[in-house]
Design a protein around this motif. Structure first.
Motif, short mmCIF file in Angstrom:
data_model
loop_
_atom_site.label_atom_id
_atom_site.label_comp_id
_atom_site.label_asym_id
_atom_site.label_seq_id
_atom_site.Cartn_x
_atom_site.Cartn_y
_atom_site.Cartn_z
N LYS A 17 2.27 12.94 -10.44
CA LYS A 17 1.78 14.47 -9.89
C LYS A 17 2.87 15.59 -10.66
O LYS A 17 3.89 15.20 -10.61
CB LYS A 17 1.71 14.27 -8.55
CG LYS A 17 0.53 13.61 -8.19
CD LYS A 17 -0.01 13.96 -6.91
CE LYS A 17 -1.15 13.09 -6.29
NZ LYS A 17 -1.19 13.22 -4.99
N GLU B 255 2.72 9.28 -6.84
CA GLU B 255 3.00 10.68 -6.58
C GLU B 255 4.19 10.98 -7.87
O GLU B 255 4.60 11.99 -8.00
CB GLU B 255 4.25 10.90 -5.54
CG GLU B 255 3.32 10.98 -4.13
CD GLU B 255 2.33 12.21 -4.23
OE1 GLU B 255 2.80 13.39 -4.37
OE2 GLU B 255 1.37 12.10 -3.45
N ILE C 235 0.84 -1.13 -0.08
CA ILE C 235 -0.03 0.11 0.08
C ILE C 235 0.82 0.99 -0.05
O ILE C 235 0.74 2.28 -0.68
CB ILE C 235 -0.98 -0.18 1.21
CG1 ILE C 235 -2.01 -0.95 1.12
CG2 ILE C 235 -1.73 1.47 1.34
CD1 ILE C 235 -2.83 -1.21 2.34
N GLY C 236 1.95 1.25 0.92
CA GLY C 236 2.79 2.40 0.84
C GLY C 236 3.61 2.56 -0.48
O GLY C 236 3.61 3.79 -0.85
N VAL D 175 1.25 4.48 -2.74
CA VAL D 175 1.00 5.59 -2.52
C VAL D 175 2.14 6.65 -3.17
O VAL D 175 2.08 7.56 -3.84
CB VAL D 175 0.94 5.92 -1.19
CG1 VAL D 175 1.01 7.35 -0.61
CG2 VAL D 175 -0.27 5.50 -0.39
N THR D 176 3.28 6.03 -2.80
CA THR D 176 4.63 6.63 -3.33
C THR D 176 4.56 6.71 -5.05
O THR D 176 4.98 7.65 -5.60
CB THR D 176 5.81 6.29 -2.98
OG1 THR D 176 5.79 4.81 -3.10
CG2 THR D 176 6.13 6.81 -1.45
N VAL E 198 5.90 20.66 -7.90
CA VAL E 198 5.27 21.85 -7.13
C VAL E 198 6.38 22.85 -6.76
O VAL E 198 6.09 23.86 -6.25
CB VAL E 198 4.68 21.33 -5.84
CG1 VAL E 198 3.50 20.67 -6.16
CG2 VAL E 198 5.68 20.36 -4.89
#
Lengths: 372, 156
Positions: free
Chosen positions: B28, B25, B17-18, B21-22, B31
């Motif tokens: 994305k 990213e 799961i971890g 998540v990464t 930023v």
């Protein structure tokens, strides 16, 4: 020196953690007497960045002390300035318009989330995970941008004034805050999946670093540390101030007393802060942000005044003894981290050093606030 | 035994799961801003160091009353002025009047805490915050600003 160093089995050695050590998040020094990997005795040494804020509070006029309060805790500065303005307003009898109080509550809660986010990142980094820090800082950046647009600064705010605020919030701020709330909720879910559920993280914290309720009472620990030990105490609920009685929010309490409980308290608190912000924006009344009648020179009548507020780290108390002049006679700051840190010496005895540093991370220490 | 295997299974699941998540990213947008090449515009209320405001004639609005100097908690403002006589026509008569003219307005930015007490205390709207934030230097003297000189440089 030639050859290996021989240590007798009963011999201990002294290890200095700090004053320059990444795990202490500042200039805190912990003198540890070690028996191999185990801590026999620890002694925290303070005062490396003592700046005499209390004495400055006695030498300067009341408005001149305003910027000092945000230099105590650079991560959750607005909570501290809130306590300061509240005590002076009560002492000098200044009425605060409702709109100002609501904006204060919204900005304080935003600041609390920013502080907890940074703590979350730094705490996981202490345990060896670097990625969550980047995510947390990215989310915190949105909040700092919001606060910068309103207050003009990013960390050391000087936004509250005796009687109100420096300047009003605009519609852009309201719209941006409304947009940030669902984004943060999504991020909190992401952190839950990435960190809270992680098996390595849980094994490092579950049952590690016990801080019992008795120990919290003995040392005067407050905030998430006490709430992680099962003490249901939050100044916002128990001694309500400002407009907090108007809000509907819960105080997360965990009874496990370990590092994971303190972690969970803070993660739940962020959700509660989001709830307060939502309600605050909904209820935000129109009106002035400064009172019509305000004394030009602030001279509280003779007396002793105390105000406690709930900051991101715990209960922050400020006591002012006025002798009727424009300077305070006594300016005493009761900082939450000082008490929270005091129990470290006793709590870490017999622990392994890695666990002790994990526990220190869960205390959320901000050193300028301890030394002040 | 069952607990042992379920723990292994849970551990592997949590790691997957971890990683998920990464992995998300990766796709994305970036930023961050490559700072020296690209800068962010400061917000309207950004507080840089203070700056003098000029009136229509290009002279500083400041009447050198010294309120900012007294309000400053750190004592980082020092100003000086001189008295100048000037003639003004009142009801057809020429009269000599005195006014104060600012000769020096120094800001010691090394001790300034950007609290805004000086801007607030000014009754003439003569002081404001600048949007200057590229202020890195290794010399202390670079942060002693002569605001009067800066105002003249801005006008010329």
């Amino acid at each position: 020196m030639s050859g290996p160093i021989h240590i007798r089995p009963d011999e201990t050695f002294t290890l200095n953690v700090g004053p320059q050590h990444p795990a202490t998040h500042g200039v805190l020094r912990v003198k540890m007497e070690m028996d191999g990997e185990y801590i026999v005795k620890a002694e925290t040494v303070l005062g490396y960045i003592h700046r005499m804020h209390e004495l400055m509070g006695e030498n300067r006029t009341y408005p001149q002390v305003l910027p000092n309060l945000s230099r105590l805790d650079y991560l959750g500065a607005l909570g501290y300035t809130h306590g300061h303005v509240l005590v002076i307003e009560r002492a000098a009898g200044i009425e605060v318009p409702e709109r100002a109080e609501y904006i204060r509550a919204i900005t304080v809660e935003l600041n609390r989330i920013a502080s907890h986010l940074f703590w979350f990142g730094a705490f996981v980094m202490d345990l060896g995970g670097f990625t969550p820090l980047m995510y947390a800082i990215q989310d915190r950046e949105h909040i700092l941008d919001l606060l910068e647009a309103v207050t003009g600064s990013r960390l050391t705010y000087c936004y509250y004034r005796f009687g109100g605020l420096y300047n009003d919030v605009d519609d852009d701020f309201i719209a941006a805050t409304k947009a940030v709330i669902p984004m943060l909720r999504k991020s909190l879910k992401k952190y839950d999946a990435l960190v809270t559920g992680n098996i390595i993280f849980m094994k490092r914290l579950e049952g590690i670093g016990p801080i019992s309720a008795e120990m919290c009472r003995k040392y005067g620990a407050t905030g998430p540390v006490a709430r992680g030990a099962g003490i249901d105490f939050d100044v916002r609920k128990n001694e309500p101030y400002s407009v907090y009685p108007e809000f509907d929010f819960d105080v997360p309490v965990y009874h496990e007393c370990d590092s994971l409980a303190r972690y969970k308290v803070r993660m739940d608190e962020m959700e509660q802060s989001l709830r307060i912000i939502e309600q605050g924006i909904e209820k935000l009344p129109d009106g002035p942000i400064m009172p019509k009648k305000k004394p030009k020179l602030i001279k509280p009548p003779k007396g002793d005044y105390y105000q406690a507020v709930e900051t991101a780290r715990g209960s922050f108390g400020i006591r002012i003894v006025s002798d009727g002049t424009k300077n305070a006679y006594r300016f005493k700051l009761r900082s939450p981290t000082y008490s929270n840190m005091s129990l470290f010496d006793e709590a870490c005895e017999g622990m392994m050093i890695m666990d002790a540093l994990a526990m220190m991370g869960s205390l959320d220490l901000v050193i300028p606030e301890i030394d002040r | 035994m069952g607990a042992y295997f379920s723990e292994i299974f849970y551990g592997l699941k949590s790691l997957a799961i971890g990683l998920g998540v990464t992995f998300k990213e990766f796709f994305k947008p970036v930023v961050t801003v490559p700072y020296p090449y690209k800068t962010i515009k400061m917000t309207e209320r950004y507080r840089g160091h203070i700056e003098l405001i000029e009136n229509e004639e290009g002279e500083p609005k400041c009447v050198s009353c010294g309120m900012c100097q007294r309000a400053c908690p750190s004592g980082c403002i020092s100003l000086a002025s001189k008295s100048v006589e000037y003639e003004v026509e009142v009801k057809g008569e020429m009269k000599t009047k005195k006014k104060k003219v600012l000769t020096k307005y120094d800001l010691n930015f090394t001790t300034c805490s950007l609290c805004g007490q000086c801007v607030e205390s000014c009754n003439f709207g003569a002081v404001t915050f600048s949007k200057d934030y590229n202020l890195a230097s290794s010399r202390k003297e670079d942060f002693h600003f002569d605001l009067l000189k800066r105002l003249k440089e801005r006008n010329s």
